[in-house]
Design a protein around this motif. Structure first.
Motif, short mmCIF file in Angstrom:
data_model
loop_
_atom_site.label_atom_id
_atom_site.label_comp_id
_atom_site.label_asym_id
_atom_site.label_seq_id
_atom_site.Cartn_x
_atom_site.Cartn_y
_atom_site.Cartn_z
N ASP A 1 0.84 -1.20 0.00
CA ASP A 1 0.00 0.00 0.00
C ASP A 1 0.87 1.25 0.00
O ASP A 1 1.79 1.35 0.80
CB ASP A 1 -0.85 -0.05 1.27
N ALA A 2 0.65 2.16 -0.87
CA ALA A 2 -0.34 2.22 -1.92
C ALA A 2 0.33 2.18 -3.29
O ALA A 2 -0.24 1.66 -4.24
CB ALA A 2 -1.17 3.50 -1.82
N PHE B 1 0.66 -1.00 -5.21
CA PHE B 1 -0.54 -1.49 -5.90
C PHE B 1 -0.49 -1.13 -7.38
O PHE B 1 -0.88 -1.91 -8.24
CB PHE B 1 -1.81 -0.87 -5.33
N PRO C 1 -3.04 -7.44 -2.51
CA PRO C 1 -2.77 -6.15 -1.89
C PRO C 1 -2.44 -6.32 -0.40
O PRO C 1 -3.16 -6.99 0.33
CB PRO C 1 -4.09 -5.38 -2.06
N ARG D 1 -2.33 -4.07 2.72
CA ARG D 1 -2.90 -2.77 3.00
C ARG D 1 -2.48 -2.21 4.35
O ARG D 1 -2.07 -2.95 5.24
CB ARG D 1 -4.44 -2.85 3.01
N LYS D 2 -2.67 -0.91 4.50
CA LYS D 2 -2.52 -0.27 5.80
C LYS D 2 -3.64 -0.76 6.71
O LYS D 2 -4.71 -1.15 6.23
CB LYS D 2 -2.56 1.24 5.64
N LYS E 1 -8.07 -1.32 6.48
CA LYS E 1 -8.59 -1.11 5.12
C LYS E 1 -9.15 -2.38 4.49
O LYS E 1 -9.82 -2.29 3.46
CB LYS E 1 -7.48 -0.56 4.21
N LEU E 2 -8.88 -3.54 5.05
CA LEU E 2 -9.35 -4.79 4.46
C LEU E 2 -10.60 -5.29 5.19
O LEU E 2 -10.64 -5.31 6.42
CB LEU E 2 -8.25 -5.86 4.51
N VAL F 1 0.68 -3.04 8.67
CA VAL F 1 0.09 -3.52 7.42
C VAL F 1 -0.66 -4.81 7.68
O VAL F 1 -0.37 -5.53 8.64
CB VAL F 1 1.14 -3.73 6.30
#
Length: 180
Positions: free
Chosen positions: A61-62, A65, A81, A83-84, A87-88, A106
């Motif tokens: 991220d980001a 991506f 991905p 992610r931070k 976010k998922l 992450v």
């Protein structure tokens, strides 16, 4: 005529004192805006991994991506991905790490990859190496083998690339900037 690494490097903008005083931010957005430069960059990664017998590309991220998803598409591979935190939407595993200017966490979906998957982990830049090491730990926690880390920019004076290589993970960098 410039070699491809120098060609990419000359399209990276330096923003002084961002996101805080003393940081020299290496901004890849100018190379993404130019279709010819963007294609050269993607082709560098695609040619490197086209015969690597991979299962997936993972992107951090980001900006990882942007590069990682296009490379995955070109290689006909899945994309994962990383992610931070927060976010998922599904069940995740997480890893906290230190940044050049703070700390972060992450996350990865628990079903993002499976044991034995061969993965290349892509990001835009290596500074202290914390983000890449955290992403690697998450993938390995799910049983994947991280074949190589790959970035556009290395900031060697911050020691991240040496940390990653010392951990046993091969690292591919397109270009580097002395001084951070």
């Amino acid at each position: 005529m410039l070699n491809p690494s120098d060609y990419i490097k000359e399209h990276i903008r330096t923003v002084e004192n961002w996101p805080q005083q003393g940081i020299m931010f290496r901004d890849i957005t100018p190379l993404l805006q130019n279709p010819k430069v963007f294609r050269v960059l993607i082709d560098m990664f695609v040619h490197r991994y086209m015969d690597a017998k991979l299962d997936m590309i993972a992107g951090l991220d980001a900006r990882g991506f942007i590069i990682g998803s296009v490379v995955a598409y070109e290689l006909n591979l899945g994309f994962v991905p990383i992610r931070k935190k927060g976010k998922l939407p599904f069940t995740t595993v997480s890893e906290e790490y230190e940044l050049e200017y703070g700390s972060a966490t992450v996350e990865l979906h628990t079903d993002a990859c499976k044991a034995g998957d061969r993965v290349v982990l892509i990001d835009d830049l290596i500074a202290t190496g914390g983000t890449m090491m955290a992403g690697r730990k998450l993938l390995e926690r799910l049983g994947a083998t991280v074949v190589e880390g790959a970035v556009i920019v290395d900031l060697p004076e911050l020691g991240g690339s040496e940390l990653i290589k010392a951990s046993g993970l091969p690292l591919y960098t397109v270009c580097n900037f002395d001084g951070h």
